[in-house]
Write a protein that holds these residues in place. Structure first.
Motif, PDB file in Angstrom:
ATOM      1  N   ASP A 125      -4.575  32.208 -11.092  1.00  0.00           N
ATOM      2  CA  ASP A 125      -5.556  31.320 -11.098  1.00  0.00           C
ATOM      3  C   ASP A 125      -4.988  29.836 -10.642  1.00  0.00           C
ATOM      4  O   ASP A 125      -6.026  29.041 -10.107  1.00  0.00           O
ATOM      5  N   GLU A 126      -3.963  29.359 -10.830  1.00  0.00           N
ATOM      6  CA  GLU A 126      -3.262  28.370 -10.627  1.00  0.00           C
ATOM      7  C   GLU A 126      -2.192  28.433  -9.656  1.00  0.00           C
ATOM      8  O   GLU A 126      -1.586  29.540  -9.559  1.00  0.00           O
ATOM      9  N   PRO A 127      -1.718  27.416  -8.861  1.00  0.00           N
ATOM     10  CA  PRO A 127      -0.508  27.358  -8.162  1.00  0.00           C
ATOM     11  C   PRO A 127       0.799  27.897  -9.146  1.00  0.00           C
ATOM     12  O   PRO A 127       0.884  27.599 -10.218  1.00  0.00           O
ATOM     13  N   VAL A 128       1.670  28.543  -8.407  1.00  0.00           N
ATOM     14  CA  VAL A 128       2.790  29.351  -9.236  1.00  0.00           C
ATOM     15  C   VAL A 128       4.012  28.263  -8.893  1.00  0.00           C
ATOM     16  O   VAL A 128       4.318  28.088  -7.564  1.00  0.00           O
ATOM     17  N   GLY A 129       4.428  27.597  -9.910  1.00  0.00           N
ATOM     18  CA  GLY A 129       5.838  27.049  -9.756  1.00  0.00           C
ATOM     19  C   GLY A 129       6.909  28.002  -9.984  1.00  0.00           C
ATOM     20  O   GLY A 129       7.028  28.577 -11.115  1.00  0.00           O
ATOM     21  N   TYR A 141       3.139  39.445 -14.174  1.00  0.00           N
ATOM     22  CA  TYR A 141       1.952  38.585 -14.526  1.00  0.00           C
ATOM     23  C   TYR A 141       2.050  38.603 -15.862  1.00  0.00           C
ATOM     24  O   TYR A 141       2.122  39.812 -16.760  1.00  0.00           O
ATOM     25  N   THR A 142       1.502  37.612 -16.595  1.00  0.00           N
ATOM     26  CA  THR A 142       1.068  37.565 -18.164  1.00  0.00           C
ATOM     27  C   THR A 142      -0.199  38.142 -18.391  1.00  0.00           C
ATOM     28  O   THR A 142      -1.519  37.884 -17.777  1.00  0.00           O
ATOM     29  N   VAL A 143      -0.062  39.118 -19.518  1.00  0.00           N
ATOM     30  CA  VAL A 143      -1.336  39.856 -19.584  1.00  0.00           C
ATOM     31  C   VAL A 143      -1.688  39.661 -21.513  1.00  0.00           C
ATOM     32  O   VAL A 143      -0.560  39.453 -21.981  1.00  0.00           O
ATOM     33  N   HIS A 144      -2.677  40.239 -21.899  1.00  0.00           N
ATOM     34  CA  HIS A 144      -2.983  40.062 -23.320  1.00  0.00           C
ATOM     35  C   HIS A 144      -2.503  41.401 -24.018  1.00  0.00           C
ATOM     36  O   HIS A 144      -2.486  42.359 -23.466  1.00  0.00           O
ATOM     37  N   SER A 145      -1.855  41.086 -25.176  1.00  0.00           N
ATOM     38  CA  SER A 145      -1.103  42.001 -26.024  1.00  0.00           C
ATOM     39  C   SER A 145      -1.560  41.910 -27.468  1.00  0.00           C
ATOM     40  O   SER A 145      -1.025  40.952 -28.060  1.00  0.00           O
ATOM     41  N   PRO A 146      -2.092  42.894 -27.859  1.00  0.00           N
ATOM     42  CA  PRO A 146      -2.939  44.019 -27.020  1.00  0.00           C
ATOM     43  C   PRO A 146      -4.218  43.793 -26.411  1.00  0.00           C
ATOM     44  O   PRO A 146      -4.434  42.555 -26.357  1.00  0.00           O
ATOM     45  N   PRO A 147      -4.437  44.384 -25.397  1.00  0.00           N
ATOM     46  CA  PRO A 147      -4.028  46.230 -25.788  1.00  0.00           C
ATOM     47  C   PRO A 147      -2.994  46.753 -24.900  1.00  0.00           C
ATOM     48  O   PRO A 147      -2.621  47.592 -24.993  1.00  0.00           O
ATOM     49  N   ASN A 148      -2.412  45.435 -24.074  1.00  0.00           N
ATOM     50  CA  ASN A 148      -0.985  46.047 -23.560  1.00  0.00           C
ATOM     51  C   ASN A 148       0.071  46.017 -24.531  1.00  0.00           C
ATOM     52  O   ASN A 148      -0.075  45.289 -25.484  1.00  0.00           O
ATOM     53  N   GLU A 169      -2.322  29.569  -2.827  1.00  0.00           N
ATOM     54  CA  GLU A 169      -3.164  30.439  -1.942  1.00  0.00           C
ATOM     55  C   GLU A 169      -3.651  29.384  -0.856  1.00  0.00           C
ATOM     56  O   GLU A 169      -4.032  28.256  -1.005  1.00  0.00           O
ATOM     57  N   GLY A 170      -3.587  30.003   0.425  1.00  0.00           N
ATOM     58  CA  GLY A 170      -3.969  29.225   1.627  1.00  0.00           C
ATOM     59  C   GLY A 170      -2.906  28.127   2.283  1.00  0.00           C
ATOM     60  O   GLY A 170      -3.202  27.510   2.891  1.00  0.00           O
ATOM     61  N   GLN A 171      -1.841  28.180   1.546  1.00  0.00           N
ATOM     62  CA  GLN A 171      -0.730  27.268   2.020  1.00  0.00           C
ATOM     63  C   GLN A 171       0.578  27.764   2.628  1.00  0.00           C
ATOM     64  O   GLN A 171       0.788  29.080   2.234  1.00  0.00           O
ATOM     65  N   PRO A 172       1.229  27.289   3.337  1.00  0.00           N
ATOM     66  CA  PRO A 172       2.746  28.043   3.890  1.00  0.00           C
ATOM     67  C   PRO A 172       3.528  28.368   2.678  1.00  0.00           C
ATOM     68  O   PRO A 172       3.610  27.585   1.646  1.00  0.00           O
ATOM     69  N   LEU A 173       4.165  29.408   3.016  1.00  0.00           N
ATOM     70  CA  LEU A 173       5.292  29.627   2.050  1.00  0.00           C
ATOM     71  C   LEU A 173       6.474  28.734   2.093  1.00  0.00           C
ATOM     72  O   LEU A 173       7.052  28.333   3.139  1.00  0.00           O
ATOM     73  N   GLY A 174       7.172  28.556   0.952  1.00  0.00           N
ATOM     74  CA  GLY A 174       8.469  27.939   0.989  1.00  0.00           C
ATOM     75  C   GLY A 174       8.212  26.199   0.604  1.00  0.00           C
ATOM     76  O   GLY A 174       9.113  25.467   1.194  1.00  0.00           O
ATOM     77  N   GLN A 175       7.081  25.980   0.104  1.00  0.00           N
ATOM     78  CA  GLN A 175       6.928  24.573   0.020  1.00  0.00           C
ATOM     79  C   GLN A 175       7.767  23.954  -1.037  1.00  0.00           C
ATOM     80  O   GLN A 175       8.044  24.432  -2.091  1.00  0.00           O
ATOM     81  N   ILE A 176       8.467  23.017  -0.749  1.00  0.00           N
ATOM     82  CA  ILE A 176       9.411  22.203  -1.659  1.00  0.00           C
ATOM     83  C   ILE A 176       8.712  20.899  -2.360  1.00  0.00           C
ATOM     84  O   ILE A 176       8.409  20.009  -1.596  1.00  0.00           O
ATOM     85  N   TRP A 177       8.703  20.899  -3.548  1.00  0.00           N
ATOM     86  CA  TRP A 177       7.837  19.747  -4.265  1.00  0.00           C
ATOM     87  C   TRP A 177       8.940  18.830  -5.054  1.00  0.00           C
ATOM     88  O   TRP A 177       9.985  19.505  -5.654  1.00  0.00           O
ATOM     89  N   GLY A 178       8.585  17.773  -5.346  1.00  0.00           N
ATOM     90  CA  GLY A 178       9.422  16.810  -5.916  1.00  0.00           C
ATOM     91  C   GLY A 178       8.783  15.497  -6.101  1.00  0.00           C
ATOM     92  O   GLY A 178       7.810  15.008  -5.226  1.00  0.00           O
ATOM     93  N   PRO A 179       9.433  14.557  -6.924  1.00  0.00           N
ATOM     94  CA  PRO A 179       9.000  13.078  -7.102  1.00  0.00           C
ATOM     95  C   PRO A 179       9.585  12.466  -5.780  1.00  0.00           C
ATOM     96  O   PRO A 179      10.513  12.638  -5.136  1.00  0.00           O
ATOM     97  N   VAL A 180       9.149  11.368  -5.506  1.00  0.00           N
ATOM     98  CA  VAL A 180       9.170  10.191  -4.503  1.00  0.00           C
ATOM     99  C   VAL A 180       9.972   8.905  -4.854  1.00  0.00           C
ATOM    100  O   VAL A 180       9.331   8.410  -5.692  1.00  0.00           O
TER     101      VAL A 180
END
Length: 203
Positions: free
Chosen positions: A92-96, A32-39, A115-126
């Motif tokens: 906060d957003e869907p992970v691509g 995950y992306t975190v603030h640096s600093p303090p990390n 979140e709330g969706q099945p794992l393994g969803q393939i996305w693309g243009p139509v």
């Protein structure tokens, strides 16, 4: 949680097993992306993801289909169906994920985790046709009047769910044969109802 049901008939010659299962996997690790600093760095690993799964399995075992002093044959057929759902991602957003690679396609996302969706969803243009100049014509998914892949943002916005990487069901077929002093085990496995991505063509 697991619920099983077993039946044996004809002096254990035919065995039937039915299992239903449901589980939840918590505290899965991701970067995950975190603030640096303090990390110290701008990314870190956290136990923040959660998945849930459920399904059932049916097994049919037939012993001694052929049974003699010289030849013996037993077989087992297994069918299973399962699904995995994303409960928490920690974002906060869907992970691509899934990048064909650079140059050219360094940021295209063809696997979406929501979140709330099945794992393994393939996305693309139509693809909807061919333009007058011979180029491929794509569907305007977000209906903003812009269909083109001049920028990666436009490409990612004009995508929709086009398939699933998880199979609808799996089959296993095992055969045990004995002839005199020789044993032979044949196992066949099939995975059905899922899609695969040809990364070279995508690139």
């Amino acid at each position: 949680f697991n619920l099983g049901f077993d039946v044996a008939v004809a002096k254990n010659k035919l065995n039937v097993s039915i299992d239903y299962f449901k589980n939840k996997s918590s505290d899965l690790i991701d970067r995950y992306t975190v603030h640096s600093p303090p990390n110290v760095a701008n990314s870190t690993f956290l136990n923040a993801m959660e998945l849930s799964g459920s399904g059932y399995e049916v097994s049919l075992e037939y012993n001694n289909i052929l049974n003699s002093e010289k030849l013996d044959w037993s077989a087992n057929l297994v069918y299973n169906h399962y699904s995995v759902q994303v409960e928490k991602t920690g974002y906060d957003e869907p992970v691509g994920i899934g990048y064909p690679g650079a140059p050219g396609m360094c940021c295209a996302q063809y696997i979406l985790i929501q979140e709330g969706q099945p794992l393994g969803q393939i996305w693309g243009p139509v693809r909807v046709g061919v333009n007058a100049d011979g180029s491929i014509q794509y569907k305007d998914i977000n209906r903003d009047g812009v269909v083109g892949f001049g920028s990666i943002d436009v490409y990612n916005q004009d995508q929709t769910l086009i398939g699933s990487a998880l199979p609808k069901f799996e089959l296993g077929f095992q055969n045990n044969l004995r002839w005199r002093q020789f044993d032979l085990n044949i196992f066949l496995r099939g995975v059905f109802g899922h899609e695969m991505i040809h990364e070279n063509r995508l690139f």
